[in-house]
Design an enzyme around this catalytic site. Structure first.
Site, PDB file in Angstrom:
ATOM      1  N   ASP A 193       0.824  -1.217   0.000  1.00 30.88           N
ATOM      2  CA  ASP A 193       0.000   0.000   0.000  1.00 30.88           C
ATOM      3  C   ASP A 193       0.859   1.269   0.000  1.00 30.88           C
ATOM      4  O   ASP A 193       1.713   1.441   0.865  1.00 30.88           O
ATOM      5  CB  ASP A 193      -0.880  -0.058   1.260  1.00 30.88           C
ATOM      6  CG  ASP A 193      -1.733   1.181   1.473  1.00 30.88           C
ATOM      7  OD1 ASP A 193      -2.016   1.893   0.496  1.00 30.88           O
ATOM      8  OD2 ASP A 193      -2.131   1.420   2.635  1.00 30.88           O
ATOM      9  N   HIS A 366      -3.528   4.249   7.185  1.00 26.44           N
ATOM     10  CA  HIS A 366      -2.486   3.760   6.269  1.00 26.44           C
ATOM     11  C   HIS A 366      -1.091   4.046   6.808  1.00 26.44           C
ATOM     12  O   HIS A 366      -0.857   5.068   7.453  1.00 26.44           O
ATOM     13  CB  HIS A 366      -2.635   4.430   4.901  1.00 26.44           C
ATOM     14  CG  HIS A 366      -3.941   4.149   4.232  1.00 26.44           C
ATOM     15  ND1 HIS A 366      -4.124   3.080   3.389  1.00 26.44           N
ATOM     16  CD2 HIS A 366      -5.122   4.786   4.294  1.00 26.44           C
ATOM     17  CE1 HIS A 366      -5.376   3.072   2.955  1.00 26.44           C
ATOM     18  NE2 HIS A 366      -6.002   4.107   3.494  1.00 26.44           N
TER      19      HIS A 366
HETATM   20 ZN   LIG Z   1      -8.004   1.037   0.413  1.00 24.66          ZN
HETATM   21 ZN   LIG Z   2      -9.039   0.434   3.516  1.00 29.35          ZN
END
Ligand SMILES: [Zn+2]
Ligand SMILES: [Zn+2]
Length: 548
Positions: A193, A366
């Protein structure tokens, strides 16, 4: 056309934020990871959402062995119904993700067709030639997983959305031990990510917002309304905890909030005492200082509860002076304008509004740069492919990978549709396949192409000019003056000169070209450049011609 290379085919989420979807192909077998949607930018008029283009899979639909969904966010689950309408394969997900998928599938009547299989974090499933190990990761929704995918070509790690939160709300940190164990086996490639690749340091723990909420509850004298995403279960938990502490009852407003909360409580992901939660109609009868409501609408969406509250068009209740509204989210890029418009309206109605800019009422789910480095060090992959992000974020993530020692040649910064192949342990770029947008506009899927969106943009920006001509069928001369209608282009009082000049030009052009077979097309071009020269605007121009 099959071969024994591992092929990785990004169908969404690479080069954009949203509609994440990856295909892993080996021989005549395909494993899909995530089937997300993306919300349109402000200037994509009338488009409800965007889903991945799965053209590539349609010819090979019998090869699709399974779909793994890493977590319950819309950008990973939102296209599932559109996908299942075309390709049916078993769907593997953790219990909460499955529950959220079921809510979605039930709403579209596909629940009986879908084959859902529950896999808990820590478990392994065999899907065709892919052995998929689910490992727990922290994110802004519980029960998120990353995947260790053992393929005949080697072990690939797919991070999903993740962060390294040492004090998560559900006390369940990312599975470091599993990552280390996978690394011990030798990792061919890591796909990770990139959303926060431009953020220095560490993403704060979700805990850090507790004091901000405590402050809100300590000082608010009236009703408190917290807006968040319907899938942000941990935020529901945090609000519930502080509500209990301050003796307020809690109620959920809006169908998706109510359904998700109910499902998460049933499955044990949301721990709220029965006496704390009351139905909304009951909550509204209590004293304002005794309740907290949770609703959707943090992105300024006009049809959400918060959007309707801000415009005084909500059915069940209104904003009243003394209300405290907390927007517990970060505006998705492109939504800032409508978010601040909503905030302004709420202030105008007398509410006190608390949002990310003025108090830490939201943290990201994140990983930031230092966590990205930690993941790379833990996993020690031979090859690295940044995923989930716009091109600039993918490039920053690649730079981070180089910093921790991955050679440039072993990093592939690619966008949707660019195939990557692993042959004899080596990575190479393959062909390009379709990886574009499919627009969903109300009930219609894919009928709207980019050109329709461009036309809507042009109409919204510069309006249109319509010219009606009536011609004598025998002489090809105009019968009467051309009728000119404009909408959204010029303000009539200032436009009289322009309109008469336009009418003059139409007359001249028609008289000069009346025998020309393409009179309408030529006139349209002439008018377009004339109007642009006069106004620097580009209205759409329509010419109708009838002969009498
Ligand atoms: Zn996502
Ligand atoms: Zn997510």
């Amino acid at each position: 056309m099959s071969n024994n290379n591992l092929r990785i085919i990004p169908l969404g989420g690479l080069g954009e934020v949203g509609k994440n979807m990856m295909a892993y192909e080996f021989g005549e077998n395909i494993l899909i990871v995530d089937v997300g949607l993306m919300f349109p930018e402000n200037d994509m008029l009338g488009i409800d959402y965007i889903i991945p283009d799965i053209q590539y899979l349609l010819d090979k639909r019998q090869w699709v062995r399974g779909i793994v969904v890493t977590h319950g966010h819309e950008d990973h689950t939102g296209a599932i119904t559109h996908f299942l309408e075309q390709i049916n394969a078993p769907i593997y997900a953790t219990p909460l993700t499955r529950g959220l998928l079921e809510v979605k599938l039930a709403r579209s009547g596909l629940i009986n067709k879908a084959q859902l299989i529950t896999v808990n974090a820590g478990e392994t499933v065999q899907i065709g030639p892919f052995q998929v190990e689910f490992f727990h990761v922290c994110h802004s929704i519980p029960d998120s997983v990353g995947l260790g995918i053992t393929t005949p070509a080697g072990l690939v790690i797919h991070s999903g959305d993740y962060k390294f939160d040492h004090t998560p709300i559900d006390n369940w940190p990312t599975d470091y031990a599993k990552l280390a164990e996978l690394a011990g086996r030798g990792v061919l490639a890591l796909l990770a990510d990139s959303t926060n690749a431009e953020r220095h340091g560490w993403t704060p723990s979700e805990r850090v917002i507790d004091p901000a909420f405590d402050e809100v509850f300590r000082t608010a004298s009236g009703r408190i309304i917290v807006a968040s995403f319907a899938s942000l279960i941990s935020r529901m938990q945090q609000v519930g905890n502080v509500a209990e502490r301050y003796g307020r009852k809690m109620a959920f407003a809006g169908a998706s909030m109510v359904e998700n909360a109910k499902m998460a409580r049933k499955l044990g992901y949301l721990d709220l005492p029965d006496e704390l939660v009351v139905p909304i109609d009951q909550a509204l009868k209590l004293k304002p200082k005794d309740i907290v409501l949770m609703s959707t609408g943090t992105q300024g969406e006009p049809t959400s509860i918060m959007g309707r509250l801000s415009t005084g068009t909500n059915r069940q209740f209104d904003i009243v002076p003394g209300d405290t509204v907390v927007l517990s989210s970060h505006p998705i890029p492109g939504n800032e304008e409508s978010v601040y418009r909503t905030i302004n309206r709420l202030f105008r109605l007398g509410a006190d509004v608390i949002y990310e800019g003025i108090a830490p009422v939201h943290v990201s789910g994140h990983a930031s740069q230092e966590e990205m480095k930690l993941l790379l060090h833990l996993v020690q992959p031979k090859y690295f492919i940044p995923i989930h992000g716009e091109l600039h974020q993918l490039h920053q993530h690649a730079a981070i990978a180089r910093q921790v020692g991955i050679p440039s040649d072993n990093i592939a910064v690619i966008e949707n549709g660019q195939v990557v192949e692993f042959k004899d342990g080596k990575m190479q770029l393959g062909e390009r396949v379709a990886g574009g947008y499919v627009f969903v506009d109300g009930a219609s899927v894919g009928d709207i192409g980019p050109s329709v969106v461009r036309e809507r943009e042009a109409l919204a920006r510069d309006g249109f000019v319509l010219v009606n001509l009536t011609m004598d069928r025998n002489t090809s001369h105009l019968l009467g003056e051309p009728e000119i209608i404009t909408r959204g282009f010029i303000y009539a009082r200032n436009g009289d000169d322009l309109l008469s000049a336009t009418r003059k030009l139409v007359n001249e052009t028609v008289e000069r070209n009346s025998s020309n077979g393409n009179l309408q097309g030529d006139l349209e071009q002439t008018l377009k450049s004339f109007l642009y020269n006069k106004t620097r605007r580009r209205p759409m121009v329509f010419i109708t011609l009838s002969r009498a």
